[in-house]
Design an enzyme around this catalytic site. Sequence first.
Site, PDB file in Angstrom:
ATOM      1  N   GLU A  49       0.851  -1.187   0.000  1.00 31.25           N
ATOM      2  CA  GLU A  49       0.000   0.000   0.000  1.00 31.25           C
ATOM      3  C   GLU A  49       0.885   1.235   0.000  1.00 31.25           C
ATOM      4  OE1 GLU A  49      -3.299  -1.108  -1.196  1.00 31.25           O
ATOM      5  OE2 GLU A  49      -3.125   0.972  -0.548  1.00 31.25           O
ATOM      6  N   SER A  50       0.749   2.053  -1.028  1.00 32.04           N
ATOM      7  CA  SER A  50       1.681   3.185  -1.171  1.00 32.04           C
ATOM      8  C   SER A  50       1.530   4.180  -0.026  1.00 32.04           C
ATOM      9  CB  SER A  50       1.476   3.873  -2.520  1.00 32.04           C
ATOM     10  OG  SER A  50       0.177   4.405  -2.614  1.00 32.04           O
ATOM     11  N   CYS A  80       4.242  -1.319  -8.891  1.00 30.51           N
ATOM     12  CA  CYS A  80       2.908  -0.973  -8.377  1.00 30.51           C
ATOM     13  C   CYS A  80       2.986   0.171  -7.360  1.00 30.51           C
ATOM     14  CB  CYS A  80       2.220  -2.223  -7.819  1.00 30.51           C
ATOM     15  SG  CYS A  80       0.467  -1.976  -7.545  1.00 30.51           S
ATOM     16  N   ARG A 107      -3.711   6.314  -9.140  1.00 29.71           N
ATOM     17  CA  ARG A 107      -3.830   5.118  -8.296  1.00 29.71           C
ATOM     18  C   ARG A 107      -5.121   4.356  -8.600  1.00 29.71           C
ATOM     19  NH1 ARG A 107      -3.555   6.253  -2.199  1.00 29.71           N
ATOM     20  NH2 ARG A 107      -3.586   3.987  -2.248  1.00 29.71           N
ATOM     21  N   ILE A 136      -2.868  -5.717  -9.805  1.00 29.20           N
ATOM     22  CA  ILE A 136      -3.703  -5.789  -8.611  1.00 29.20           C
ATOM     23  C   ILE A 136      -4.010  -4.384  -8.109  1.00 29.20           C
ATOM     24  CG2 ILE A 136      -3.784  -6.600  -6.223  1.00 29.20           C
ATOM     25  CD1 ILE A 136      -1.957  -8.915  -7.224  1.00 29.20           C
ATOM     26  N   HIS A 172       3.135  -6.789 -11.417  1.00 30.21           N
ATOM     27  CA  HIS A 172       3.958  -7.463 -10.404  1.00 30.21           C
ATOM     28  C   HIS A 172       4.799  -8.594 -10.988  1.00 30.21           C
ATOM     29  CE1 HIS A 172       2.152  -5.422  -6.990  1.00 30.21           C
ATOM     30  NE2 HIS A 172       0.995  -5.524  -7.623  1.00 30.21           N
ATOM     31  N   GLU A 174       7.203  -9.992  -9.721  1.00 32.17           N
ATOM     32  CA  GLU A 174       7.644 -10.893  -8.646  1.00 32.17           C
ATOM     33  C   GLU A 174       6.620 -12.009  -8.378  1.00 32.17           C
ATOM     34  OE1 GLU A 174       6.352  -7.997  -8.298  1.00 32.17           O
ATOM     35  OE2 GLU A 174       5.121  -7.854  -6.479  1.00 32.17           O
TER      36      GLU A 174
END
Lengths: 192, 294
Positions: A49-50, A80, A107, A136, A172, A174
Amino acid sequence: MKKRVGVLALQGAFREHRQVLEKLGCDVTEVRRTSDLDGIQGLIIPGGESTTIGKLLRIDEIGERIKELGAKDMPIFGTCAGMILLSKTIVDSDQYRLNLMDTVVERNAFGRQVASFETDLQVPALGVNPLRAVFIRAPYLKEVAPNVGILAEYNGKIVFVRQGNLLASAFHPELTSDNRVHQYFLNMIDEH
Amino acid sequence: MTDVGSFKVKTGLAEMLKGGVIMDVTTPEQAIIAEEAGACAVMALERVPSDIRAEGGVARMADPSIIKNIMAVVSIPVMAKARIGHFVEARILEALGADYIDESEVLTPADDSYHINKHDFKVPFVCGCRNLGEALRRIGEGAAMIRTKGEPGTGNVVEAVRHMRTVMSEMRALTLMPQEELMTAAKDMGAPYDLVLYVAEHGKLPVVNFAAGGIATPADAALMMQLGVDGIFVGSGIFKSGDPKARAKAIVMATTHYKDAKLLAEISKDLGQPMSGIEISTLTESQRMQERGW
């Protein structure tokens, strides 16, 4: 010599980045305090969460130190939430940011979680095979300055860019077994 | 090919919440305090567990306008609770755009034998567990995230600790078993065999696991993180305490810096009164929410 790469470990999917980097032969440091930044050759800012990561970046002035390193050409890759934190402009938000990339980010731009998706992306810089990309509650870039190179778009939205030593993806890498994006980032460290 | 609401996307959001704190909120004002404090998500509900406990009666899904009003004021994910087995409440929450559904024992169960078929939804689900068998049954039904149940609304961390230790030791045991013992282990714990095989091979759950139920202090959060959970749910512990803002922020910091005892000492200072707790042995069996779930 193994490359020493840091993964910002304040909140989010930092463990997955660590695993990919270790598979690619890196020596990985989890970065929580400012002193953890000493001696790393590159830094990944993970998804999460930024706003949460932004609050935690204020502790110990760790965010300010990352800004200095980024301005001094250390390679940094944001995924992200990391893309949001790297951008200079965040639409409708005054949240904390690292203010490094000449990009305008929106966002949750594809919608809430029920709209989250995975898809095949064409990324010419990574070869002809498409890249499976997981989005996501993802952001995208509404605008980028001329000095920002666009590496991939999805339905006309900018989702993967590079500006000199800085790399950012809305998706993402990863979370999939395709390591080409991380390898691309490690090549940036080699060039540096 | 584009795939919306795949299992990867469902578990993916839980991966992004890791190392974070999910806070129970009942009003938009509380949601803003939670976001300001650094919560990685909020759980929108009508009453926090300690009030549900005190007031009694049937606890149901929150009024949709509570959830909508909270979604309107924060940019972080908004979760909401449905009753165990109540797939229509879950459909309503999905239609509202909730980012995660907690099929929760905190609410009064709607079905005394079956949980929701969670594979059937685009929205991801989180479910509670007390042991490995329960966790794997929920994942088998489609849960994309697990939380240890603890005992909600008590401010007493002992049950959360017990459930986490149980899950961890049951997983360790599976990793040591020879192949021929795993089918009987699956039968004994009432867990799907393929998921038992997964845990035996990897030594961990195939989805993210948070702690819930009784966490009231930064030290409680750090304790659960050190025991190996991926993140923290705080229910009544924040907004039933003397200074919710300070406590919320402190629990967020403690969840990130859970191994740094010096910093934890700083973080834990001057937070005012924690919620007053309940000793578990004073609860009757019917008052123990953790017993709900099949």
